[in-house]
Design a protein around this motif. Structure first.
Motif, PDB file in Angstrom:
ATOM      1  N   VAL A 291       0.601  10.163  14.207  1.00 48.79           N
ATOM      2  CA  VAL A 291       0.596   9.254  13.061  1.00 48.79           C
ATOM      3  C   VAL A 291      -0.726   8.500  13.078  1.00 48.79           C
ATOM      4  CG1 VAL A 291       1.709   7.295  11.920  1.00 48.79           C
ATOM      5  CG2 VAL A 291       3.104   8.964  13.178  1.00 48.79           C
ATOM      6  N   VAL A 292      -1.490   8.622  11.995  1.00 46.06           N
ATOM      7  CA  VAL A 292      -2.744   7.870  11.852  1.00 46.06           C
ATOM      8  C   VAL A 292      -2.507   6.764  10.833  1.00 46.06           C
ATOM      9  CG1 VAL A 292      -5.145   7.938  11.084  1.00 46.06           C
ATOM     10  CG2 VAL A 292      -4.222   9.821  12.459  1.00 46.06           C
ATOM     11  N   VAL A 293      -2.756   5.524  11.247  1.00 50.91           N
ATOM     12  CA  VAL A 293      -2.582   4.374  10.360  1.00 50.91           C
ATOM     13  C   VAL A 293      -3.966   3.783  10.082  1.00 50.91           C
ATOM     14  CG1 VAL A 293      -1.443   2.160   9.981  1.00 50.91           C
ATOM     15  CG2 VAL A 293      -0.327   3.915  11.378  1.00 50.91           C
ATOM     16  N   LEU A 294      -4.442   3.964   8.857  1.00 47.99           N
ATOM     17  CA  LEU A 294      -5.709   3.371   8.430  1.00 47.99           C
ATOM     18  C   LEU A 294      -5.412   2.021   7.780  1.00 47.99           C
ATOM     19  CD1 LEU A 294      -8.770   3.426   7.754  1.00 47.99           C
ATOM     20  CD2 LEU A 294      -8.166   4.648   5.649  1.00 47.99           C
ATOM     21  N   ILE A 295      -5.953   0.953   8.343  1.00 46.25           N
ATOM     22  CA  ILE A 295      -5.752  -0.394   7.802  1.00 46.25           C
ATOM     23  C   ILE A 295      -7.080  -0.855   7.241  1.00 46.25           C
ATOM     24  CG2 ILE A 295      -4.994  -2.746   8.300  1.00 46.25           C
ATOM     25  CD1 ILE A 295      -3.439  -1.607  10.693  1.00 46.25           C
ATOM     26  N   SER A 296      -7.211  -0.812   5.919  1.00 45.24           N
ATOM     27  CA  SER A 296      -8.500  -1.082   5.284  1.00 45.24           C
ATOM     28  C   SER A 296      -8.311  -1.437   3.819  1.00 45.24           C
ATOM     29  CB  SER A 296      -9.420   0.138   5.402  1.00 45.24           C
ATOM     30  OG  SER A 296     -10.613  -0.036   4.658  1.00 45.24           O
ATOM     31  N   ASP A 297      -9.239  -2.250   3.274  1.00 49.03           N
ATOM     32  CA  ASP A 297      -9.223  -2.528   1.837  1.00 49.03           C
ATOM     33  C   ASP A 297      -9.928  -1.425   1.045  1.00 49.03           C
ATOM     34  OD1 ASP A 297     -11.870  -3.010   2.465  1.00 49.03           O
ATOM     35  OD2 ASP A 297     -11.744  -5.177   2.217  1.00 49.03           O
ATOM     36  N   LEU A 298     -10.413  -0.405   1.751  1.00 46.85           N
ATOM     37  CA  LEU A 298     -10.973   0.810   1.153  1.00 46.85           C
ATOM     38  C   LEU A 298     -12.283   0.608   0.407  1.00 46.85           C
ATOM     39  CD1 LEU A 298      -7.741   2.592  -0.174  1.00 46.85           C
ATOM     40  CD2 LEU A 298      -8.901   2.904   2.021  1.00 46.85           C
TER      41      LEU A 298
END
Length: 380
Positions: A291-298
């Protein structure tokens, strides 16, 4: 009328006809110091009033003591944030005496981390103590529920049909065999056993937390660090924690201590999500169990098309890819809507997540079921 008088301030509320006395006068003074003018410590034209706490640490310390006397903790934290934003008090937080006077919360931790490089040695120990207090409070609030939720998800994902006696899931076994109920014996014949796999004996899932450490993501970095430590404490999950701006730092070796993780970050700077995803992609050895969790406002400063290609490639290989626009208690976050829409088109929806919802999001990702995405477009 008393409450309206305190809300509006003296000049604006002359028509209320409400005079303050005693404790209310002091409370009004504390509010006027912060909200009495335009928020910049300058005269408010036309009204002759001004906001300002003075330039000295003693006057600010007195004000901090006053607001803690007159207002509940939740209000004190809001007023502290407003004072830092409106009156430019960040520099005073570099003094140990000031840090000892403030009411610590997630937003204060974010401010301290942004000041980390400018912080004198005499203040760093006090700052670490403030950060550790906030982190410990968050762990108390979040850890037990997170472990319980994810342990259940791991057990369900590892369900077996020929379990050992001690691994039988009796609730599901009984539910599956109710058709075999014998009224005369008042019992259920367990024709089919359902049990848990022995998830605690081996690593069942790999989780990569990929965290944007740009200045706007401060609260998300704090919460992600706490959750990273909780996940790392579970033997059935292998957790990697990566923070990035235009550079990438792998803080997995410090993941057991969120305070060390936080002081290893450097809030601010640019953003290169593509480069961060390239690093995370290289760490994946079991795509179907990752599971890859990207935490970003992009808000991507790197190569947009490559970023999207990497996300698509990970999903195609079997990785569960989750994008959180924010991991915080705040409302609708600021984010790049075009990039969020592009990820959604790849069946990798991007949405904001509160800390209380995060365990359910991770449990859904582990079990490979639909994520609990907010229903309304404004929340996505």
């Amino acid at each position: 009328m008393r409450r309206w008088r305190l809300v509006l301030g003296g000049d604006a509320a002359d028509s209320t006809g409400c005079a303050l006395s005693g404790r209310d006068v002091a409370m009004d003074g504390a509010l006027a110091s912060l909200y009495g003018g335009d928020g910049e410590g300058k005269k408010d034209r036309g009204r002759g009033r001004s906001a300002g706490l003075g330039a000295s640490a003693p006057s600010v310390a007195r004000w901090l003591g006053d607001i803690r006397t007159y207002f509940p903790t939740s209000v004190v934290q809001v007023m502290q944030r407003d004072a830092i934003d409106r009156l430019g008090l960040s520099a005073l937080l570099l003094e140990p005496e000031m840090l000892a006077a403030v009411e610590a919360d997630v937003h204060l931790v974010g401010t301290l981390l942004s000041l980390n490089k400018a912080m004198p040695e005499t203040t760093k120990e006090t700052a670490r103590a403030v950060v550790r207090k906030v982190v410990e409070d968050l762990e108390k609030r979040l850890a037990s529920r997170t472990r319980a939720t994810l342990t259940g998800a791991l057990d369900r994902s590892a369900r077996v049909s020929r379990p050992r006696h001690r691994d039988i899931d009796w609730n599901r076994t009984i539910a599956a065999n109710l058709k075999n109920y014998l009224p005369e014996y008042r019992t259920v014949v367990p024709e089919r056993l359902i049990g848990y796999g022995r998830a605690a004996q081996s690593v069942k899932k790999d989780v990569i937390l990929c965290i944007d450490q740009s200045g706007s993501m401060a609260a998300s970095v704090v919460y992600a660090s706490v959750f990273g430590a909780v996940l790392a404490s579970m033997r059935s999950i292998s957790t990697r924690l990566v923070v990035f701006d235009t550079n990438i730092v792998d803080l997995t070796d410090q993941i057991d201590d969120p305070v060390d993780v936080l002081f290893g970050t450097q809030l601010g700077g640019g953003t290169d999500i593509n480069r961060a995803l390239a690093y995370c992609q290289a760490q994946i050895s079991r795509p179907a169990d990752t599971v890859v969790v990207l935490i970003s406002d992009l808000y991507e400063g790197g190569i947009r098309n490559e970023m999207l290609k990497r996300a698509a490639a990970m999903k195609a290989s079997g990785v569960q890819f989750v994008t959180l626009l924010a991991l915080s208690d705040e409302g609708t976050p600021a984010y790049d809507r075009e990039h969020a829409a592009a990820l959604s088109a790849l069946d990798a929806p991007a949405f904001a997540c509160t800390p209380d919802l995060f365990p359910e999001v991770m449990a859904a990702a582990i079990e490979r079921r639909p994520l609990p995405i907010p229903d309304t477009p404004a929340q996505r």
